[in-house]
Enzyme design. Sequence first.
Site, PDB file in Angstrom:
ATOM      1  N   ASN A  97       0.814  -2.091  15.399  1.00  8.12           N
ATOM      2  CA  ASN A  97       0.548  -2.351  13.979  1.00  8.12           C
ATOM      3  C   ASN A  97      -0.853  -1.898  13.574  1.00  8.12           C
ATOM      4  OD1 ASN A  97      -0.977  -4.283  15.207  1.00  8.12           O
ATOM      5  ND2 ASN A  97      -0.312  -5.973  13.902  1.00  8.12           N
ATOM      6  N   GLY A 452      -2.850 -20.723 -13.010  1.00 10.06           N
ATOM      7  CA  GLY A 452      -3.369 -20.139 -11.767  1.00 10.06           C
ATOM      8  C   GLY A 452      -2.600 -20.626 -10.553  1.00 10.06           C
ATOM      9  N   ASP A 454       0.415 -20.469  -9.542  1.00  8.23           N
ATOM     10  CA  ASP A 454       1.760 -19.903  -9.562  1.00  8.23           C
ATOM     11  C   ASP A 454       2.175 -19.546  -8.136  1.00  8.23           C
ATOM     12  OD1 ASP A 454      -0.465 -17.968 -10.601  1.00  8.23           O
ATOM     13  OD2 ASP A 454       0.940 -16.643  -9.599  1.00  8.23           O
ATOM     14  N   GLU A 658      -5.683 -13.875   1.287  1.00  7.64           N
ATOM     15  CA  GLU A 658      -5.708 -14.538  -0.023  1.00  7.64           C
ATOM     16  C   GLU A 658      -5.621 -16.060   0.084  1.00  7.64           C
ATOM     17  OE1 GLU A 658      -1.975 -13.996  -1.972  1.00  7.64           O
ATOM     18  OE2 GLU A 658      -2.764 -14.321  -3.978  1.00  7.64           O
TER      19      GLU A 658
HETATM   20  O1  LIG Z   1       2.157 -11.248  -9.444  1.00 11.93           O
HETATM   21  C1  LIG Z   1       2.468 -12.589  -9.471  1.00 11.93           C
HETATM   22  C2  LIG Z   1       1.337 -13.442 -10.007  1.00 11.93           C
HETATM   23  O2  LIG Z   1       0.147 -13.042  -9.382  1.00 11.93           O
HETATM   24  C3  LIG Z   1      -1.072 -13.592  -9.804  1.00 11.93           C
HETATM   25  O3  LIG Z   1      -1.273 -14.873  -9.247  1.00 11.93           O
HETATM   26  C4  LIG Z   1      -1.874 -14.955  -7.993  1.00 11.93           C
HETATM   27  O4  LIG Z   1      -2.977 -14.065  -7.844  1.00 11.93           O
HETATM   28  C5  LIG Z   1      -4.049 -14.226  -8.783  1.00 11.93           C
HETATM   29  C6  LIG Z   1      -5.111 -13.237  -8.374  1.00 11.93           C
HETATM   30  O5  LIG Z   1      -5.681 -13.560  -7.141  1.00 11.93           O
HETATM   31  C7  LIG Z   1      -4.564 -15.657  -8.804  1.00 11.93           C
HETATM   32  O6  LIG Z   1      -5.441 -15.819  -9.870  1.00 11.93           O
HETATM   33  C8  LIG Z   1      -3.419 -16.656  -8.932  1.00 11.93           C
HETATM   34  O7  LIG Z   1      -3.935 -17.944  -8.762  1.00 11.93           O
HETATM   35  C9  LIG Z   1      -2.399 -16.368  -7.839  1.00 11.93           C
HETATM   36  O8  LIG Z   1      -1.361 -17.307  -7.870  1.00 11.93           O
HETATM   37  C10 LIG Z   1      -1.198 -13.675 -11.322  1.00 11.93           C
HETATM   38  O9  LIG Z   1      -2.336 -14.404 -11.711  1.00 11.93           O
HETATM   39  C11 LIG Z   1       0.019 -14.265 -11.935  1.00 11.93           C
HETATM   40  O10 LIG Z   1      -0.120 -14.339 -13.335  1.00 11.93           O
HETATM   41  C12 LIG Z   1       1.195 -13.373 -11.531  1.00 11.93           C
HETATM   42  O11 LIG Z   1       2.344 -13.757 -12.174  1.00 11.93           O
HETATM   43 CA   LIG Z   2      -1.427  -4.842  17.428  1.00 15.01          CA
END
Ligand SMILES: OC[C@H]1O[C@H](O[C@H]2O[C@H](CO)[C@@H](O)[C@H](O)[C@H]2O)[C@H](O)[C@@H](O)[C@@H]1O
Ligand SMILES: [Ca+2]
Length: 733
Positions: A97, A452, A454, A658
Amino acid sequence: MSSSESNGPRRAGSIDPYSNSEIYYGNNDPSAINRDRRRAFSTSVRDNERDNIRELLGTLPTRRGSHDEASGNPRKFLIDVDETLGALLKQEDTDKNMQITIEDAGPKVLSVGTAGSSGFRRVDVRGTYMLSNLLQELTIAKDYGRKNIILDEARLSENPVARLSRLIKNSFWTALTRRIDGSNIEIAGKDPKDWTDDPRPRIYIPPGAPEQFEYYTNIAKEHPELRLDVQLLPADITPDYVMGLVDKPGLLALAMEKKYNEDTKQEELSGVPFVVPGGRFNELYGWDSYFESLGLIVSDRVDLAKGMVINFCFCIKHYGKILNANRTYYLTRSQPPFLTDMALRVYERIKSEPDSKEFLRNSVLAAIKEYHTVWACEPRRDPITGLSRYRPEGWGVPPETEPTHFLHILTPYAEKHGMTFEEFVKAYNERTVVEPELDEYFLHDRAVRESGHDTSYRLERICGNLATVDLNSLLYKYEVDIARIIRVHFKDKLPIPQEFRTAATQDIEFESSAAWDRRARKRKQTMDQLMWDADKGMFFDYNTVTKERKVYETATTFWAMWAGLATPQQAAQMVQKALPRLEAFGGLVSGSEESRGPVGLERPNRQWDFPYGWAPQQMLAWTGFLRYGYEEEAERLAYKWLYMITKAFVDFNGVVVEKYDVTRPIDPHRVDAEYGNQGTNFKGAPREGFGWVNASYVYGLDILNAHMRRSLGAITPYDTYYRAVNGPGASAF
Ligand SMILES: OC[C@H]1O[C@H](O[C@H]2O[C@H](CO)[C@@H](O)[C@H](O)[C@H]2O)[C@H](O)[C@@H](O)[C@@H]1O
Ligand SMILES: [Ca+2]
């Protein structure tokens, strides 16, 4: 801190083994090359064969077959990049990988030639950490076009805490920095979430920025190879208009400033820089930017934090809100608001600069406008309680989510209408099919995304009705911050220029602190009454429709401490009762397992529920605990979170992701909920980490005492550290 941790001055006559990659491998600093020809071969000699290299090594004490270490000098290796990389991967990356981790089953030892012997004497590089660092260094050297390098052994065995902090401060922030202008539109325009057939770069300009429209139109003309599509936004952005953009998503323009260009000898527009979260998130996000700023400030990159505040003010002016992020599909929604705290922290660091007062004035005026027009008016404000909810406008299926995300929700409707899944999504988005139940579902789904968090079972199908503890704590903080800024920095009389007037402030020429203090007191009183549960020692969300307090236990309860709205008694109860419900191996979990309930095929894991932990939850809780004098708890939580990150970094080829599964001691970066984890998919070397986790690392390190930082560097689990300090019989809890 060790000299490597502090990235102290170079050793006389040579390059610091811990210097940035561009110095260590690049040719950006010609003086460095001259200073130490032993390491940095000039570009003209990059292609030299081994013999030539040996010639270049003339300055080294060439003691073939002798023991380099006997000289007392730190050991250096002479390495043929491609050859060693090939051998290393073939032997040690057994699962293929392009990373060397504890899961690879190689012999975990590779011999390399020492520089002191011109490569004749060979010594072993051993263990996953050093071998994976070797892979990372070779990958980066190759990026710089290097064929041969002299590599300090110290760079491979570097204290992992020092290495990760160094990477964050010197490399990751740079890799995550964007500015939107002609120089960068190709990179900033890329959107891994653009699922359309032709994901070309596209930029939308608000009508209030005609100079930007002209600027980008010229760029598109002069550089047809970019295929840049430049669009002017209407003055009134309606949900219908936003839905009409589903097939042509694009970037939303951000702030630009005039800068003198040395090459063209004229002033030109240049994008105000900002930091993106990373992975699939290649745009300016609302709350990510706040947490990134905390890390940037610790990393002495206040300029970037300031740039993000300026961009937020631009968004409020031109888009009416701080956007979820600056892409068209995010136009109708915001994210958790942190502008006042962010502006104050930046101001503290720049207050000696001439434009700092203006910066603060603009920021607070923008925050006041945002408060009145986004959060404290309908539909977000509940007229009965006066509390606020995440409840953005809009309709339809959010196009940025991965195509399968709503499969289980939409399939029954597609079947009902005799359509394929895709046909149904199109018909529903175009309103040729109307399904009120689905409209209700997506109202809450949009609210979840605005929160946020989500996604989470705490919020699904209900979010738009909830006065959440998180949002109302943040608005309380706005209220007290705004009061303080007006009182302390503007002599309690802040004139409101016409462009910042709103329906709520139309007749108000000046703002003073009293009204904001009143708002804060009122909110706190209502939260105490409707959200506080003394038995459980937690604040809970309040359902404004059914008029009941929810019982979902979440780490957002600690935001009341961060905002300073909890009484000392409430804080004590939260520490005593809520904390044990939410503390796990790697820090705070988003919510308790009991509240989440059972999961399985029919009810899959949600990424903002148990067992996952997120940087913003940790950082707000640490700050809240410190604010109320709970140093030991703040240090313990910070230690656990940083230990988990450091351990994964050491064992998994430098991974920084993340979010983490805070209940998994071995591989906490493995998260397969929803769109999976961001930050795992790199080849050879990590380039950017993840915005808010990078921030949490350097911010958290500042909270730990020196002893803790040393223990962390030795990868000591918290309970072992605790027993070492308090005696073998002591228990960490
Ligand atoms: O693409 C799906 C969702 O992605 C985002 O949410 C996630 O990433 C963001 C950036 O790091 C973060 O602010 C959020 O807390 C995460 O859950 C986006 O903000 C969503 O609106 C989107 O639907
Ligand atoms: Ca490896």
